[in-house]
Design an enzyme around this catalytic site. Structure first.
Site: not given
Length: 295
Positions: A94-96, A123, A127, A150, A152-153, A166, A196, A256
């Site tokens: 994940s991009s996070c 999370y 990952k 990835p 945000n999907l 999300h 985003r 935010d």
């Protein structure tokens, strides 16, 4: 959402030998069940898209579950893939995973260079552990285990629950319900200024097949579209697509999250892959999925 999109893409590419199981058939939290499945079926290629996911609220309220369940799932799947000689594994991160204040666009090299965003660090940490496990198997045992990150999907089969979803699916539901009820105003968390990047899940699925065919490095690789918008712009776009004409109210007492999260797509674009689905078209397909789930 991601798994079903990947299955659709594989079938469209002509792959008929897919080993598919529901959660009730193979619980990925159950190590013995996972190993029994791998021992019986002996898969050649594995795409690990399974995870416990959610938005800011879900992450904040269930950090224990986000850590434990994701660590357990990926440890069970990745270790079984190694032990039962899977030829290639693709782990979806994940991009996070990147620092809250990473350089923009975010290059793969930004991993572990700064503190994470606190609202989803559980999370993200899980990952990151999955990435490191894939890299460790590659280094120590020569396994061809890849890790894709990835952005945000969204898309068909998304989670539209306002408590756990999300931002994009949550906004689709809010706008739809406001329009149906004739509500003149929609409340949105935060200031609306964070930026985003959004990728349709069918584009992710296409990228996964592309990576399995064209990439064999343990170095992580970003999967996105290379463009971002503000949350306000996203909300306005959803309102336009769904035909809602009310106003937006931003609750600035709510968090935010990360101020900006745009992936550097240099590596994947250089290999020849590009996304195909424009945001407005993608929102329309996600909305159609939302409507079908309510029937």
């Amino acid at each position: 959402m991601a798994g079903s999109a990947i299955v659709r893409r594989l079938r469209a590419c002509g792959f008929g030998n897919l080993l598919l199981r529901t959660r009730s058939e193979v619980d990925l939290l159950d190590r013995a069940a996972v190993r029994a499945f791998f021992d019986s079926e002996r898969p050649d290629v594995v795409i690990d898209a399974a995870a416990k996911v959610g938005g800011i609220v879900a992450n904040s309220e269930s950090s224990v579950e986000f850590l434990l369940e994701n660590l357990t799932i990926q440890n069970n799947v990745i270790s079984a893939a190694a032990d039962f000689d899977v030829r290639k594994l693709l782990f979806l991160g994940s991009s996070c995973i990147y620092p809250k204040f990473a350089p923009q666009p975010i290059p793969e090299g930004a991993l572990l260079t700064g503190p994470l965003e606190p609202t989803n660090d559980a999370y993200a940490l899980a990952k990151i552990a999955g990435i490191r496990l894939c890299q460790a198997y590659a280094k120590q045992y020569g396994k061809n285990f890849l890790s894709a990150m990835p952005t945000n999907l969204y898309g068909p089969n998304d989670n539209f629950d306002l408590h756990t979803s999300h931002v994009l699916p949550a906004l689709i539901r809010k706008v739809h319900e406001a329009g149906a009820a004739g509500t003149p105003e929609i409340e949105i968390w935060g200031t609306g200024t964070p930026r985003r990047e959004f990728l349709h899940v069918d584009d992710l699925a296409d990228a996964c097949v592309f990576l399995l065919e064209n990439y064999s490095s343990p170095e992580i690789i970003n999967v996105g579209c290379g463009e971002d918008i503000t949350i306000r712009e996203l909300a306005e776009t959803i309102c336009e697509v769904l035909g809602y004409r009310g106003s937006l109210a931003f609750d600035t007492s709510k968090p935010d999250g990360t101020p900006r999260k745009l992936l550097d797509m240099t590596r994947l674009f250089a290999l020849g892959w590009r996304p195909k689905i424009p945001l407005r078209d993608g929102i329309r397909s996600a909305y159609e999925s939302f409507l079908s789930l309510r029937k």
